[in-house]
Design a protein around this motif. Structure first.
Motif, PDB file in Angstrom:
ATOM      1  N   TYR A  49      30.923   9.845  52.340  1.00  0.00           N
ATOM      2  CA  TYR A  49      30.321   8.523  52.520  1.00  0.00           C
ATOM      3  C   TYR A  49      30.947   7.753  53.683  1.00  0.00           C
ATOM      4  O   TYR A  49      30.240   7.151  54.500  1.00  0.00           O
ATOM      5  N   ILE A  50      32.271   7.796  53.800  1.00  0.00           N
ATOM      6  CA  ILE A  50      32.955   6.945  54.775  1.00  0.00           C
ATOM      7  C   ILE A  50      32.518   7.253  56.214  1.00  0.00           C
ATOM      8  O   ILE A  50      32.189   6.329  56.975  1.00  0.00           O
ATOM      9  N   PRO A  51      32.484   8.523  56.665  1.00  0.00           N
ATOM     10  CA  PRO A  51      32.042   8.780  58.048  1.00  0.00           C
ATOM     11  C   PRO A  51      30.584   8.417  58.289  1.00  0.00           C
ATOM     12  O   PRO A  51      30.156   8.315  59.450  1.00  0.00           O
ATOM     13  N   GLU A  52      29.792   8.224  57.227  1.00  0.00           N
ATOM     14  CA  GLU A  52      28.394   7.843  57.390  1.00  0.00           C
ATOM     15  C   GLU A  52      28.217   6.336  57.568  1.00  0.00           C
ATOM     16  O   GLU A  52      27.142   5.868  57.898  1.00  0.00           O
ATOM     17  N   LEU A  53      29.278   5.569  57.349  1.00  0.00           N
ATOM     18  CA  LEU A  53      29.221   4.116  57.495  1.00  0.00           C
ATOM     19  C   LEU A  53      29.589   3.649  58.897  1.00  0.00           C
ATOM     20  O   LEU A  53      29.206   2.551  59.306  1.00  0.00           O
ATOM     21  N   LEU A  54      30.342   4.471  59.633  1.00  0.00           N
ATOM     22  CA  LEU A  54      30.947   4.030  60.890  1.00  0.00           C
ATOM     23  C   LEU A  54      30.710   5.050  61.994  1.00  0.00           C
ATOM     24  O   LEU A  54      30.584   6.249  61.727  1.00  0.00           O
ATOM     25  N   PRO A  55      30.654   4.598  63.255  1.00  0.00           N
ATOM     26  CA  PRO A  55      30.495   5.542  64.361  1.00  0.00           C
ATOM     27  C   PRO A  55      31.705   6.455  64.494  1.00  0.00           C
ATOM     28  O   PRO A  55      32.817   6.102  64.105  1.00  0.00           O
ATOM     29  N   ARG A  56      31.473   7.608  65.067  1.00  0.00           N
ATOM     30  CA  ARG A  56      32.492   8.665  65.106  1.00  0.00           C
ATOM     31  C   ARG A  56      33.833   8.225  65.699  1.00  0.00           C
ATOM     32  O   ARG A  56      34.887   8.585  65.167  1.00  0.00           O
ATOM     33  N   PRO A  57      33.882   7.428  66.778  1.00  0.00           N
ATOM     34  CA  PRO A  57      35.197   7.092  67.360  1.00  0.00           C
ATOM     35  C   PRO A  57      36.124   6.324  66.425  1.00  0.00           C
ATOM     36  O   PRO A  57      37.339   6.358  66.614  1.00  0.00           O
ATOM     37  N   VAL A  58      35.585   5.617  65.433  1.00  0.00           N
ATOM     38  CA  VAL A  58      36.449   4.836  64.542  1.00  0.00           C
ATOM     39  C   VAL A  58      36.428   5.349  63.112  1.00  0.00           C
ATOM     40  O   VAL A  58      37.165   4.839  62.256  1.00  0.00           O
ATOM     41  N   ALA A  59      35.600   6.352  62.808  1.00  0.00           N
ATOM     42  CA  ALA A  59      35.470   6.816  61.424  1.00  0.00           C
ATOM     43  C   ALA A  59      36.757   7.457  60.926  1.00  0.00           C
ATOM     44  O   ALA A  59      37.204   7.186  59.794  1.00  0.00           O
ATOM     45  N   GLY A  60      37.381   8.301  61.756  1.00  0.00           N
ATOM     46  CA  GLY A  60      38.589   9.000  61.320  1.00  0.00           C
ATOM     47  C   GLY A  60      39.733   8.058  60.992  1.00  0.00           C
ATOM     48  O   GLY A  60      40.314   8.126  59.901  1.00  0.00           O
ATOM     49  N   PRO A  61      40.106   7.150  61.896  1.00  0.00           N
ATOM     50  CA  PRO A  61      41.158   6.191  61.554  1.00  0.00           C
ATOM     51  C   PRO A  61      40.795   5.293  60.377  1.00  0.00           C
ATOM     52  O   PRO A  61      41.675   4.864  59.629  1.00  0.00           O
ATOM     53  N   SER A  62      39.509   5.012  60.179  1.00  0.00           N
ATOM     54  CA  SER A  62      39.106   4.214  59.017  1.00  0.00           C
ATOM     55  C   SER A  62      39.313   4.993  57.723  1.00  0.00           C
ATOM     56  O   SER A  62      39.753   4.431  56.709  1.00  0.00           O
ATOM     57  N   VAL A  63      39.002   6.284  57.740  1.00  0.00           N
ATOM     58  CA  VAL A  63      39.322   7.140  56.594  1.00  0.00           C
ATOM     59  C   VAL A  63      40.818   7.088  56.314  1.00  0.00           C
ATOM     60  O   VAL A  63      41.263   6.991  55.158  1.00  0.00           O
ATOM     61  N   ALA A  64      41.616   7.134  57.383  1.00  0.00           N
ATOM     62  CA  ALA A  64      43.070   7.114  57.225  1.00  0.00           C
ATOM     63  C   ALA A  64      43.540   5.806  56.598  1.00  0.00           C
ATOM     64  O   ALA A  64      44.421   5.805  55.731  1.00  0.00           O
ATOM     65  N   LEU A  65      42.968   4.674  57.046  1.00  0.00           N
ATOM     66  CA  LEU A  65      43.373   3.388  56.472  1.00  0.00           C
ATOM     67  C   LEU A  65      43.034   3.316  54.989  1.00  0.00           C
ATOM     68  O   LEU A  65      43.855   2.881  54.173  1.00  0.00           O
ATOM     69  N   ILE A  66      41.835   3.760  54.639  1.00  0.00           N
ATOM     70  CA  ILE A  66      41.435   3.766  53.224  1.00  0.00           C
ATOM     71  C   ILE A  66      42.352   4.683  52.419  1.00  0.00           C
ATOM     72  O   ILE A  66      42.822   4.332  51.328  1.00  0.00           O
ATOM     73  N   ASN A  67      42.650   5.849  52.965  1.00  0.00           N
ATOM     74  CA  ASN A  67      43.529   6.782  52.276  1.00  0.00           C
ATOM     75  C   ASN A  67      44.959   6.251  52.189  1.00  0.00           C
ATOM     76  O   ASN A  67      45.691   6.535  51.239  1.00  0.00           O
ATOM     77  N   ALA A  68      45.369   5.438  53.191  1.00  0.00           N
ATOM     78  CA  ALA A  68      46.695   4.817  53.147  1.00  0.00           C
ATOM     79  C   ALA A  68      46.803   3.856  51.966  1.00  0.00           C
ATOM     80  O   ALA A  68      47.821   3.810  51.273  1.00  0.00           O
ATOM     81  N   PHE A  69      45.751   3.086  51.728  1.00  0.00           N
ATOM     82  CA  PHE A  69      45.761   2.210  50.551  1.00  0.00           C
ATOM     83  C   PHE A  69      45.736   3.035  49.272  1.00  0.00           C
ATOM     84  O   PHE A  69      46.310   2.630  48.252  1.00  0.00           O
ATOM     85  N   GLY A  70      45.100   4.213  49.326  1.00  0.00           N
ATOM     86  CA  GLY A  70      45.189   5.127  48.190  1.00  0.00           C
ATOM     87  C   GLY A  70      46.618   5.575  47.945  1.00  0.00           C
ATOM     88  O   GLY A  70      47.045   5.735  46.801  1.00  0.00           O
ATOM     89  N   ALA A  71      47.380   5.753  49.039  1.00  0.00           N
ATOM     90  CA  ALA A  71      48.792   6.122  48.889  1.00  0.00           C
ATOM     91  C   ALA A  71      49.573   5.012  48.204  1.00  0.00           C
ATOM     92  O   ALA A  71      50.463   5.277  47.381  1.00  0.00           O
ATOM     93  N   LEU A  72      49.260   3.755  48.542  1.00  0.00           N
ATOM     94  CA  LEU A  72      49.905   2.645  47.842  1.00  0.00           C
ATOM     95  C   LEU A  72      49.553   2.672  46.358  1.00  0.00           C
ATOM     96  O   LEU A  72      50.406   2.416  45.500  1.00  0.00           O
ATOM     97  N   GLY A  73      48.293   2.980  46.071  1.00  0.00           N
ATOM     98  CA  GLY A  73      47.899   3.130  44.672  1.00  0.00           C
ATOM     99  C   GLY A  73      48.648   4.263  43.999  1.00  0.00           C
ATOM    100  O   GLY A  73      49.046   4.157  42.831  1.00  0.00           O
ATOM    101  N   GLY A  74      48.855   5.365  44.743  1.00  0.00           N
ATOM    102  CA  GLY A  74      49.634   6.473  44.202  1.00  0.00           C
ATOM    103  C   GLY A  74      51.062   6.069  43.900  1.00  0.00           C
ATOM    104  O   GLY A  74      51.623   6.442  42.862  1.00  0.00           O
TER     105      GLY A  74
END
Length: 431
Positions: A361-386
């Motif tokens: 879902y995430i790469p389908e919301l954003l253009p390719r140049p910013v999708a990867g770092p946006s996935v990383a930011l979301i996953n970083a907050f997942g790390a805080l949850g972890g």
């Protein structure tokens, strides 16, 4: 000439029509699965080590054990976005190669240490070198698989999580019986070092670089990916993407979801050992059961998601089910272990089922140049949850003398995560 011009060699495939060839699936997805499996092995076997004698041998309290386990997620949080930006701008292949080498060494070193302070430091560094693995692999698959394929492709990648825990908890328990918890850490860190060289030899960053890929399949996937980008609203740089409604809400949502997942993953072997009275080998086998259900549900749910293209609807209902199962386990109580465990099995399966659709879902919301770092930011907050989930379950159990409070916390976190998901919108509608 554009990718969608009638006579272009990079002509996109119409929506709903399968791309020619299966070389990408056969070559890349097994590699993605094994790579993420090794990453998950070396972050999660700590929970089996704690249940298998590490805690008593080193004289660790529940709070100290939780801090050592949770320190991984602080390192994991810090390296997410920088690692993803490097992978996106430079090379996924290079980043993963060096990460595999480093985390294999650090994972084995855990078996040689006796100081809680040193273990905290090593777990933190292990999180740093593993931090970019998931977003980098999502970036890699987004370059190789189209929108109609991405749910299944990401599901295969993230199947490395429950499938690894499935055999990890069983095998690691018996490795401890055969050697010790120290031997388990040393042995299980070595495969990542060997795999690094195989990964570097077999993976290319983009279809255009792959001499092994059939030209018809390469041109079809490249053209379709380029055509898909035309439907996405441009975003002016990373900061604009990070502040967008979708990324902010998904970051909060994934923090809450991960709090539940990692609180469950880290402490399940200890819960099973205390409730069942089984030895560490049998404890590992029993603890593996929720991950078998999780693997099945992930495959089924991802296929349904790719067919419907309504990603959110394949995420939040599962989280509701997980919350209800945790609450049911709380109501049953620790005195009735087996009925409570059946509910934990359901909770585990339900928490994992949405991963494939979610990361498609995430790469389908954003253009390719910013999708990867946006996935990383979301996953970083997942790390805080972890971090929070791993630490708070141990702290609550020590403070209350039982599991009731932690089960309520896990139920609440999943319920809150499910409540956020319908508010994530793209193009003015819920996806």
């Amino acid at each position: 000439m554009t990718a969608s011009a009638p006579d272009s060699p990079l002509r996109p495939i119409p929506r709903g029509q399968a791309l020619p060839g299966r070389q990408r699936w056969v070559r890349l997805l097994p590699i993605a699965f094994v790579t993420y499996s090794l990453a998950y092995l070396d972050r999660s076997n700590f929970s089996v080590g704690i249940a298998g004698g590490m805690k008593s041998d080193l004289g660790l309290t529940g709070g100290t054990s939780a801090l050592i386990g949770a320190s991984f997620f602080l390192g994991y949080f810090l390296f997410q976005v920088p690692g993803a930006i490097y992978a996106d701008r430079r090379s996924v292949k290079g980043l993963i190669f060096w990460s595999l080498l480093a985390w294999g060494v650090l994972a084995s070193v855990q078996g040689l240490l006796s100081s809680a302070t040193a273990l905290v430091a090593v777990r933190f560094l292990l999180g740093v070198v593993e931090g970019a693995v998931l977003p980098a692999m999502v970036i890699l698959l987004s370059r190789w698989f189209t929108r109609s394929e991405r749910g299944q492709a990401n599901s295969v990648l993230i199947l490395g999580n429950p499938v690894t825990v499935l055999w990890l908890t069983a095998l690691s328990g018996y490795l401890i019986e055969l050697t010790s918890w120290r031997g388990m850490f040393v042995i299980e860190g070595l495969p990542a070092i060997l795999w690094a060289f195989y990964f570097r030899a077999k993976v290319d960053d983009r279809p255009e670089q792959a001499a092994w890929l059939d030209p018809a399949e390469r041109d079809a996937v490249t053209g379709t990916l380029a055509d898909e980008q035309q439907d996405i609203t441009p975003v002016n740089g990373y900061w604009a993407a990070f502040r967008s409604r979708a990324v902010v809400l998904l970051s909060v949502q994934y923090l809450l979801w991960s709090l539940g997942v990692y609180g469950f993953v880290f402490w399940l072997p200890s819960i099973v050992k205390a409730g069942s009275g089984a030895g560490i080998g049998a404890t590992g086998l029993i603890s593996a059961a929720p991950y078998l259900l999780a693997a099945i549900l992930m495959v089924v749910n991802s296929r349904m998601s790719d067919r419907s293209a309504r990603r959110s609807r394949h995420v939040w209902p599962w989280l509701v089910l997980g919350a209800l199962a945790f609450y049911g386990s709380y109501l049953v109580g620790a005195a009735h272990f087996w009925p409570s465990f059946v509910l934990l099995l359901i909770a585990g399966g339900a928490m994992y089922a949405p991963y494939g659709p979610y990361f498609a879902y995430i790469p389908e919301l954003l253009p390719r140049p910013v999708a990867g770092p946006s996935v990383a930011l979301i996953n970083a907050f997942g790390a805080l949850g972890g971090f929070l989930g791993t630490y708070l379950v141990g702290w609550l159990d020590d403070a209350t003398g039982g599991r009731s409070a932690s089960f309520l916390m896990l139920a609440g976190s999943l319920a809150a995560a499910s409540a956020v998901m319908p508010f994530v919108r793209t193009g003015g509608r819920t996806a």
